[in-house]
Motif scaffolding. Structure first.
Motif, PDB file in Angstrom:
ATOM      1  N   UNK A  31       0.984  -1.233   0.052  1.00 21.93           N
ATOM      2  CA  UNK A  31       0.064   0.004  -0.086  1.00 21.93           C
ATOM      3  C   UNK A  31       0.919   1.338   0.044  1.00 21.93           C
ATOM      4  N   UNK A  32       1.922   1.214   0.783  1.00 27.45           N
ATOM      5  CA  UNK A  32       2.853   2.524   0.973  1.00 27.45           C
ATOM      6  C   UNK A  32       3.295   2.698  -0.379  1.00 27.45           C
ATOM      7  N   UNK A  33       3.953   1.510  -0.968  1.00 27.43           N
ATOM      8  CA  UNK A  33       4.578   1.641  -2.305  1.00 27.43           C
ATOM      9  C   UNK A  33       3.945   2.073  -3.340  1.00 27.43           C
ATOM     10  N   UNK A 159      -4.480   7.067  -4.361  1.00 26.39           N
ATOM     11  CA  UNK A 159      -3.505   7.189  -3.099  1.00 26.39           C
ATOM     12  C   UNK A 159      -4.092   6.961  -1.751  1.00 26.39           C
ATOM     13  N   UNK A 160      -5.254   7.385  -1.751  1.00 25.23           N
ATOM     14  CA  UNK A 160      -6.156   7.337  -0.419  1.00 25.23           C
ATOM     15  C   UNK A 160      -6.477   5.658  -0.164  1.00 25.23           C
ATOM     16  N   UNK A 164      -4.915   3.881   3.212  1.00 20.64           N
ATOM     17  CA  UNK A 164      -5.828   3.428   4.037  1.00 20.64           C
ATOM     18  C   UNK A 164      -5.371   1.783   4.320  1.00 20.64           C
ATOM     19  N   UNK A 165      -5.287   0.909   2.862  1.00 26.74           N
ATOM     20  CA  UNK A 165      -4.996  -0.550   3.073  1.00 26.74           C
ATOM     21  C   UNK A 165      -3.972  -0.766   3.997  1.00 26.74           C
ATOM     22  N   UNK A 166      -3.027   0.000   3.923  1.00 28.53           N
ATOM     23  CA  UNK A 166      -1.727  -0.187   4.831  1.00 28.53           C
ATOM     24  C   UNK A 166      -1.811   0.072   6.221  1.00 28.53           C
ATOM     25  N   UNK A 167      -2.662   1.097   6.528  1.00 27.98           N
ATOM     26  CA  UNK A 167      -2.834   1.419   7.641  1.00 27.98           C
ATOM     27  C   UNK A 167      -3.716   0.611   8.519  1.00 27.98           C
ATOM     28  N   UNK A 168      -4.915   0.327   7.992  1.00 31.80           N
ATOM     29  CA  UNK A 168      -6.011  -0.566   8.642  1.00 31.80           C
ATOM     30  C   UNK A 168      -5.257  -1.868   9.053  1.00 31.80           C
ATOM     31  N   UNK A 190      -8.808  11.394   4.507  1.00 29.23           N
ATOM     32  CA  UNK A 190      -8.912  10.378   3.203  1.00 29.23           C
ATOM     33  C   UNK A 190     -10.338  10.101   2.969  1.00 29.23           C
ATOM     34  N   UNK A 191     -11.327  10.065   4.039  1.00 28.28           N
ATOM     35  CA  UNK A 191     -12.503   9.926   3.721  1.00 28.28           C
ATOM     36  C   UNK A 191     -13.166  11.233   3.013  1.00 28.28           C
ATOM     37  N   UNK A 192     -12.688  12.277   3.634  1.00 30.34           N
ATOM     38  CA  UNK A 192     -13.254  13.573   3.118  1.00 30.34           C
ATOM     39  C   UNK A 192     -12.840  13.826   1.495  1.00 30.34           C
ATOM     40  N   UNK A 193     -11.758  13.025   1.117  1.00 28.97           N
ATOM     41  CA  UNK A 193     -11.453  12.900  -0.260  1.00 28.97           C
ATOM     42  C   UNK A 193     -12.003  11.872  -1.275  1.00 28.97           C
ATOM     43  N   UNK A 194     -13.030  11.167  -0.550  1.00 28.81           N
ATOM     44  CA  UNK A 194     -13.843  10.152  -1.278  1.00 28.81           C
ATOM     45  C   UNK A 194     -13.577   8.724  -0.929  1.00 28.81           C
TER      46      UNK A 194
END
Length: 334
Positions: A31-33, A159-160, A164-168, A190-194
């Motif tokens: 995800x980060x990559x 990107x969002x 999110x995938x990497x963080x969750x 990120x949620x504000x961005x859709x």
């Protein structure tokens, strides 16, 4: 290692860039990559993502995953991509040996090497970077790096989703201690961005084959040992189980966390015979440092409450070594 924000002048003109991650990448590494890939391509750079090995099918939904080169299966293609690169970004690992057979080729590169990582004790192999062990994930650090570089307007839905995938996953669905207010503010942005988080949860956690669930039941019923006198639980998986259930890369992801749900357990270990070597994953609750434990006993490391190691002994000998190591740490595990 110079601060990550000092790479800003390097990104002002288009360059040939490679992004790589640790072997057997998880959702944070991938995800980060890919988040960084989408950011840099918007900046006009020629970017290639190389994974040292294959990666789980449940990560292949990520935007850009179809273009990731698997070094082991496409070595010539990966080597061609490395020719003449100007920037090498190393994500979610802190020492080049973590890239397995790709490592000597990365070491030989005459280019600027940049680290973005959240593991302890980075090696002195990098020119620029950020190494922040307080961060929940490397994905979070990519998000914060984009902000530091003044390019937050470039954070699009691709990107969002990757961030999110990497963080969750690295926060255990936001239950680990690394889930700070800083993390929640990022997710809100990120949620504000859709971002639609429920779709990502389904792709990651509800996307396995039947045999993986049967393997899980078999393992918990037949392979689990609990050492209540040491507040420790262990799963030891023989190679025959991997073959019997036809497991694929990523199918054992998260298995060790089940052990921490047992009342009173402070440390959990997943020990798997991978045929070529035995891999170990450690998790802990509270003040038991599995990073130090992994480094001392199993040539490994990672985070305070999550780490890994390896052994060239048989599964039986490795299990016996683990039990002896636990006994030596009895006081710390009380």
């Amino acid at each position: 290692m110079k601060p990550i924000e000092e790479i800003k002048p390097l990104l002002d003109t288009p360059k040939k860039v490679v992004i790589t991650m640790h072997q057997k990448p998880d959702a944070d590494a991938m995800g980060s990559s890919l988040a960084l890939y989408h950011y840099l391509t918007q900046k006009g750079h020629q970017v290639t993502v190389i994974s040292p090995t294959n990666f789980p099918d449940f990560l292949k939904w990520m935007p850009g995953a179809e273009g990731v080169i698997d070094y082991e299966s496409s070595t010539d293609k990966a080597m061609e991509a490395l020719k003449g690169i100007e920037l090498l970004f190393c994500l979610d690992f802190n020492a080049l040996y973590r890239t397995k057979n790709l490592a000597p080729h990365l070491e030989a590169l005459d280019c600027t090497k940049i680290l973005i990582d959240h593991h302890l004790e980075p090696q002195p192999d990098f020119d620029y970077g950020v190494s922040d062990t307080s961060a929940s994930s490397t994905a979070q650090l990519v998000y914060e790096t984009i902000y530091k570089l003044g390019d937050e307007k470039l954070i699009n839905l691709d990107i969002a989703q990757c961030i999110y995938a990497g963080t969750v996953t690295d926060t255990g669905s936001f239950r680990f201690a690394s889930t700070t207010a800083r993390v929640h503010r990022m997710v809100a942005d990120l949620m504000d961005r859709g971002l639609r988080h429920e779709i990502i949860h389904q792709e990651i956690y509800d996307n396995f084959l039947e045999n993986r669930l049967r393997f899980l039941g078999h393992s918990l019923l037949n392979r689990m040992e609990v050492f209540y006198e040491f507040n420790t639980a262990m799963l030891a998986i023989p190679y025959s189980d991997l073959k019997r259930f036809d497991l694929q890369t990523g199918d054992t992801e998260g298995l060790v966390n089940f052990l921490l749900s047992i009342q009173g357990i402070k440390m959990a270990a997943l020990i798997i015979d991978r045929n070529s070597e035995v891999k170990l994953s450690f998790r802990s609750k509270g003040n038991f440092d599995v990073n130090t434990f992994a480094r001392k006993y199993f040539d490994g490391g990672g985070h305070f409450n999550a780490s890994g190691g390896r052994s060239t002994d048989s599964l039986e000998k490795t299990v016996n070594r683990f039990i002896k190591a636990v006994e030596e740490n009895e006081t710390l595990l009380q």
